[in-house]
Design a protein around this motif. Structure first.
Motif, PDB file in Angstrom:
ATOM      1  N   LYS A   1     -42.833  47.101  45.571  1.00 46.41           N
ATOM      2  CA  LYS A   1     -41.499  46.725  46.046  1.00 46.41           C
ATOM      3  C   LYS A   1     -40.958  45.471  45.361  1.00 46.41           C
ATOM      4  O   LYS A   1     -40.399  44.587  45.997  1.00 46.41           O
ATOM      5  CB  LYS A   1     -41.496  46.515  47.569  1.00 46.41           C
ATOM      6  N   ALA A   2     -41.103  45.393  44.052  1.00 47.12           N
ATOM      7  CA  ALA A   2     -40.485  44.299  43.299  1.00 47.12           C
ATOM      8  C   ALA A   2     -38.977  44.457  43.372  1.00 47.12           C
ATOM      9  O   ALA A   2     -38.453  45.548  43.226  1.00 47.12           O
ATOM     10  CB  ALA A   2     -40.949  44.334  41.845  1.00 47.12           C
ATOM     11  N   ASN A   3     -38.285  43.358  43.610  1.00 50.44           N
ATOM     12  CA  ASN A   3     -36.846  43.441  43.824  1.00 50.44           C
ATOM     13  C   ASN A   3     -36.054  42.924  42.623  1.00 50.44           C
ATOM     14  O   ASN A   3     -34.925  42.492  42.777  1.00 50.44           O
ATOM     15  CB  ASN A   3     -36.452  42.684  45.091  1.00 50.44           C
ATOM     16  N   GLY A   4     -36.619  42.967  41.451  1.00 46.78           N
ATOM     17  CA  GLY A   4     -35.907  42.534  40.259  1.00 46.78           C
ATOM     18  C   GLY A   4     -34.787  43.490  39.909  1.00 46.78           C
ATOM     19  O   GLY A   4     -34.899  44.697  40.099  1.00 46.78           O
ATOM     20  N   THR A   5     -33.690  42.935  39.423  1.00 41.89           N
ATOM     21  CA  THR A   5     -32.553  43.768  39.036  1.00 41.89           C
ATOM     22  C   THR A   5     -32.218  43.481  37.579  1.00 41.89           C
ATOM     23  O   THR A   5     -31.513  42.527  37.275  1.00 41.89           O
ATOM     24  CB  THR A   5     -31.326  43.469  39.915  1.00 41.89           C
ATOM     25  N   LEU A   6     -32.753  44.263  36.711  1.00 41.04           N
ATOM     26  CA  LEU A   6     -32.473  44.148  35.280  1.00 41.04           C
ATOM     27  C   LEU A   6     -31.871  45.458  34.797  1.00 41.04           C
ATOM     28  O   LEU A   6     -32.255  46.530  35.262  1.00 41.04           O
ATOM     29  CB  LEU A   6     -33.750  43.859  34.498  1.00 41.04           C
ATOM     30  N   ASN A   7     -30.956  45.359  33.866  1.00 41.69           N
ATOM     31  CA  ASN A   7     -30.381  46.598  33.347  1.00 41.69           C
ATOM     32  C   ASN A   7     -31.283  47.176  32.263  1.00 41.69           C
ATOM     33  O   ASN A   7     -32.214  46.533  31.787  1.00 41.69           O
ATOM     34  CB  ASN A   7     -28.954  46.375  32.846  1.00 41.69           C
ATOM     35  N   LYS A   8     -30.992  48.394  31.885  1.00 43.81           N
ATOM     36  CA  LYS A   8     -31.859  49.099  30.937  1.00 43.81           C
ATOM     37  C   LYS A   8     -31.844  48.463  29.552  1.00 43.81           C
ATOM     38  O   LYS A   8     -32.820  48.545  28.829  1.00 43.81           O
ATOM     39  CB  LYS A   8     -31.459  50.568  30.859  1.00 43.81           C
TER      40      LYS A   8
ATOM     41  N   PHE B   1     -45.098  42.734  31.684  1.00 42.49           N
ATOM     42  CA  PHE B   1     -44.183  43.725  32.241  1.00 42.49           C
ATOM     43  C   PHE B   1     -44.197  43.691  33.768  1.00 42.49           C
ATOM     44  O   PHE B   1     -43.184  43.954  34.409  1.00 42.49           O
ATOM     45  CB  PHE B   1     -44.523  45.121  31.732  1.00 42.49           C
ATOM     46  N   PHE B   2     -45.341  43.374  34.360  1.00 44.48           N
ATOM     47  CA  PHE B   2     -45.430  43.229  35.812  1.00 44.48           C
ATOM     48  C   PHE B   2     -44.519  42.092  36.276  1.00 44.48           C
ATOM     49  O   PHE B   2     -43.756  42.234  37.227  1.00 44.48           O
ATOM     50  CB  PHE B   2     -46.884  42.950  36.214  1.00 44.48           C
ATOM     51  N   ILE B   3     -44.572  40.958  35.575  1.00 43.31           N
ATOM     52  CA  ILE B   3     -43.732  39.814  35.913  1.00 43.31           C
ATOM     53  C   ILE B   3     -42.258  40.134  35.677  1.00 43.31           C
ATOM     54  O   ILE B   3     -41.383  39.721  36.442  1.00 43.31           O
ATOM     55  CB  ILE B   3     -44.182  38.579  35.106  1.00 43.31           C
ATOM     56  N   CYS B   4     -41.990  40.885  34.631  1.00 47.48           N
ATOM     57  CA  CYS B   4     -40.610  41.248  34.293  1.00 47.48           C
ATOM     58  C   CYS B   4     -39.948  42.038  35.423  1.00 47.48           C
ATOM     59  O   CYS B   4     -38.728  41.952  35.606  1.00 47.48           O
ATOM     60  CB  CYS B   4     -40.605  42.052  33.000  1.00 47.48           C
ATOM     61  N   ALA B   5     -40.704  42.764  36.193  1.00 44.62           N
ATOM     62  CA  ALA B   5     -40.136  43.558  37.281  1.00 44.62           C
ATOM     63  C   ALA B   5     -39.619  42.688  38.418  1.00 44.62           C
ATOM     64  O   ALA B   5     -38.823  43.146  39.233  1.00 44.62           O
ATOM     65  CB  ALA B   5     -41.184  44.535  37.824  1.00 44.62           C
ATOM     66  N   TYR B   6     -40.037  41.428  38.475  1.00 52.37           N
ATOM     67  CA  TYR B   6     -39.598  40.525  39.528  1.00 52.37           C
ATOM     68  C   TYR B   6     -38.430  39.644  39.104  1.00 52.37           C
ATOM     69  O   TYR B   6     -37.926  38.854  39.887  1.00 52.37           O
ATOM     70  CB  TYR B   6     -40.767  39.646  40.000  1.00 52.37           C
ATOM     71  N   ILE B   7     -37.971  39.753  37.866  1.00 52.47           N
ATOM     72  CA  ILE B   7     -36.873  38.932  37.366  1.00 52.47           C
ATOM     73  C   ILE B   7     -35.545  39.550  37.793  1.00 52.47           C
ATOM     74  O   ILE B   7     -35.343  40.752  37.664  1.00 52.47           O
ATOM     75  CB  ILE B   7     -36.934  38.816  35.828  1.00 52.47           C
ATOM     76  N   SER B   8     -34.657  38.722  38.262  1.00 55.06           N
ATOM     77  CA  SER B   8     -33.318  39.165  38.628  1.00 55.06           C
ATOM     78  C   SER B   8     -32.303  38.375  37.817  1.00 55.06           C
ATOM     79  O   SER B   8     -32.412  37.174  37.663  1.00 55.06           O
ATOM     80  CB  SER B   8     -33.048  38.942  40.112  1.00 55.06           C
ATOM     81  N   ILE B   9     -31.311  39.090  37.320  1.00 50.17           N
ATOM     82  CA  ILE B   9     -30.214  38.455  36.592  1.00 50.17           C
ATOM     83  C   ILE B   9     -28.925  38.836  37.307  1.00 50.17           C
ATOM     84  O   ILE B   9     -28.738  39.987  37.705  1.00 50.17           O
ATOM     85  CB  ILE B   9     -30.179  38.927  35.127  1.00 50.17           C
ATOM     86  N   ASP B  10     -28.045  37.875  37.455  1.00 53.46           N
ATOM     87  CA  ASP B  10     -26.773  38.114  38.116  1.00 53.46           C
ATOM     88  C   ASP B  10     -25.977  39.148  37.327  1.00 53.46           C
ATOM     89  O   ASP B  10     -25.660  38.948  36.166  1.00 53.46           O
ATOM     90  CB  ASP B  10     -25.986  36.804  38.223  1.00 53.46           C
ATOM     91  N   LYS B  11     -25.646  40.258  37.964  1.00 51.40           N
ATOM     92  CA  LYS B  11     -24.980  41.354  37.259  1.00 51.40           C
ATOM     93  C   LYS B  11     -23.547  41.015  36.858  1.00 51.40           C
ATOM     94  O   LYS B  11     -23.032  41.562  35.904  1.00 51.40           O
ATOM     95  CB  LYS B  11     -24.990  42.620  38.119  1.00 51.40           C
ATOM     96  N   THR B  12     -22.913  40.105  37.562  1.00 52.46           N
ATOM     97  CA  THR B  12     -21.534  39.778  37.198  1.00 52.46           C
ATOM     98  C   THR B  12     -21.467  39.006  35.889  1.00 52.46           C
ATOM     99  O   THR B  12     -20.479  39.085  35.171  1.00 52.46           O
ATOM    100  CB  THR B  12     -20.861  38.950  38.310  1.00 52.46           C
ATOM    101  N   LYS B  13     -22.504  38.266  35.540  1.00 53.62           N
ATOM    102  CA  LYS B  13     -22.507  37.520  34.286  1.00 53.62           C
ATOM    103  C   LYS B  13     -22.910  38.379  33.106  1.00 53.62           C
ATOM    104  O   LYS B  13     -22.591  38.073  31.977  1.00 53.62           O
ATOM    105  CB  LYS B  13     -23.477  36.339  34.390  1.00 53.62           C
ATOM    106  N   THR B  14     -23.658  39.449  33.350  1.00 59.89           N
ATOM    107  CA  THR B  14     -24.172  40.260  32.248  1.00 59.89           C
ATOM    108  C   THR B  14     -23.430  41.578  32.092  1.00 59.89           C
ATOM    109  O   THR B  14     -23.798  42.367  31.239  1.00 59.89           O
ATOM    110  CB  THR B  14     -25.662  40.552  32.446  1.00 59.89           C
TER     111      THR B  14
END
Length: 107
Positions: free
Chosen positions: A42-49, A88-101
């Protein structure tokens, strides 16, 4: 002699060649299993493809560069694969603000 002819006229059986290709493909996806494991936890990171693709390509280029310049040796293969899996495990927990990207959104 073309590659196809070498493969069919060699002393290696077709089953051994097939097994080698399957093992290679499975071993290539081991680092991605770190990301999948984090998502299962249940990692809650939000990264685009696009970011995920860039991260994977960058990690692969860095890994190949470390092998090329003899900083890493092939004796350390398990350690390198495990460290990539953890990246890659750590990358799943990274979140980036979608409005900026978001590039498709007009201002």
């Amino acid at each position: 002699m073309p590659l196809i002819e070498r493969l069919f006229f060699s002393n290696i059986s077709i089953l051994a060649m097939f097994f080698s290709v399957v093992v290679f493909l499975l071993w290539s996806f081991v680092p991605v299993l770190g990301y999948l494991l984090a998502k299962l936890l249940k990692a809650n990171g939000t990264l685009n493809k696009y970011f995920l693709f860039a991260f994977g390509a960058g990690a692969g280029l860095i890994e190949n560069g470390l092998y090329y310049f003899d900083i890493l040796t092939y004796d350390e293969n398990f350690l390198v694969t495990f460290s990539m899996c953890m990246l890659f495990f750590i990358c799943a927990y990274i979140s980036i603000d979608k409005t900026k990207t978001c590039f498709a959104k007009a201002s």
